[in-house]
Design an enzyme around this catalytic site. Sequence first.
Site, PDB file in Angstrom:
ATOM      1  N   HIS A 148      -7.646   9.555  -1.699  1.00  0.00           N
ATOM      2  CA  HIS A 148      -6.981   9.552  -0.390  1.00  0.00           C
ATOM      3  C   HIS A 148      -7.725  10.346   0.681  1.00  0.00           C
ATOM      4  CE1 HIS A 148      -2.639   9.202   1.408  1.00  0.00           C
ATOM      5  NE2 HIS A 148      -3.554   8.879   2.275  1.00  0.00           N
TER       6      HIS A 148
ATOM      7  N   LYS B 261      -2.879   5.863  -4.145  1.00  0.00           N
ATOM      8  CA  LYS B 261      -3.978   6.779  -3.846  1.00  0.00           C
ATOM      9  C   LYS B 261      -3.800   8.127  -4.548  1.00  0.00           C
ATOM     10  CE  LYS B 261      -3.791   4.762   0.770  1.00  0.00           C
ATOM     11  NZ  LYS B 261      -2.362   4.432   0.775  1.00  0.00           N
TER      12      LYS B 261
ATOM     13  N   ASP C  98       0.845  -1.197   0.000  1.00  0.00           N
ATOM     14  CA  ASP C  98       0.000   0.000   0.000  1.00  0.00           C
ATOM     15  C   ASP C  98       0.877   1.242   0.000  1.00  0.00           C
ATOM     16  OD1 ASP C  98      -2.927   1.176   0.903  1.00  0.00           O
ATOM     17  OD2 ASP C  98      -1.284   2.277   1.849  1.00  0.00           O
TER      18      ASP C  98
END
Length: 296
Positions: free
Chosen positions: A122, A89, A55
């Site tokens: 995000h 993101k 991530d």
Amino acid sequence: MEKVGASLGPTEQTVLLNSGTRMPLLGMGTFRLQGAELVSQCVEAALAHGYRSFDTAAVYGNEAAIGQALGALLPLHGLARSDVFLTTKLGPRDQGKAEAEAACLRSLEQLACGYLDLYLIHWPGTQGKPQGDKGNREQRWESWRVLERMHYAGHLRAIGVSNYTLGHLQELLAHCRVPPAVLQVEFHPELPQRELWDFCQQHGIHLQAYASLGCGQLLGRAEVGRVAEHQGRTPAQVLLRWALHQGVGVIPKSVSPTHLAENAQLWGWDLSPEDMAELGMMDCSRHYCWDPSGVT
């Protein structure tokens, strides 16, 4: 739509997203992970200990380093691109139609990954706008329409949001063509987000936790320590298992190979009802990170 690789792990260690792809419940977080050498060392340790999900985010400034590390290391572990799940993101400065598309393409180029398994908005607001500015609503809606188009085009296997409140989610679901597959939020025993968790369960949205350790502040809590002693586990393992017990994914971050290994030892055991009750008493709605409730 192509499924992610079989080496992602046993079915019980993954979740089937509403997009039709499987996502590992455990991933490696990369917030504040900087420098090509350190990124490579952490990715190498993570792959060795079975992590198959990574991530990142545009605002972390490490997409290129992660892409380079995965490109170099995956073949050494006998893995292909399809064997890992990659999330990044859209940054708050890139909300809006033109900005969102350019930012997404830039992330794809930086990560050199061909496609993204998951792309999240995000933050519900736009950088430079006051939280109460009604323009935040229009900007994030324009961004979502860009994500939908890029999802249909095959660039993004799944799309979702991060730091959205219940109101933000309800607004999105009322107008979207593609529902969010994932909501990533701060989630730990002091901030269990019950209303959000219930809503996600009802609407087929996977809830994923960040800041599972309360930015380290929960590791020394007496309640966590008692459960850790009872289970013969570390406080970090208890806090991560607390989320997994509820079907919530986790993305712990560490630069320590030892901690990366410990954080991956979350299977084959579980918390008892008594353990969950004790940790449940910690709920005080405390944010250690960002509180999006003021964003219009």
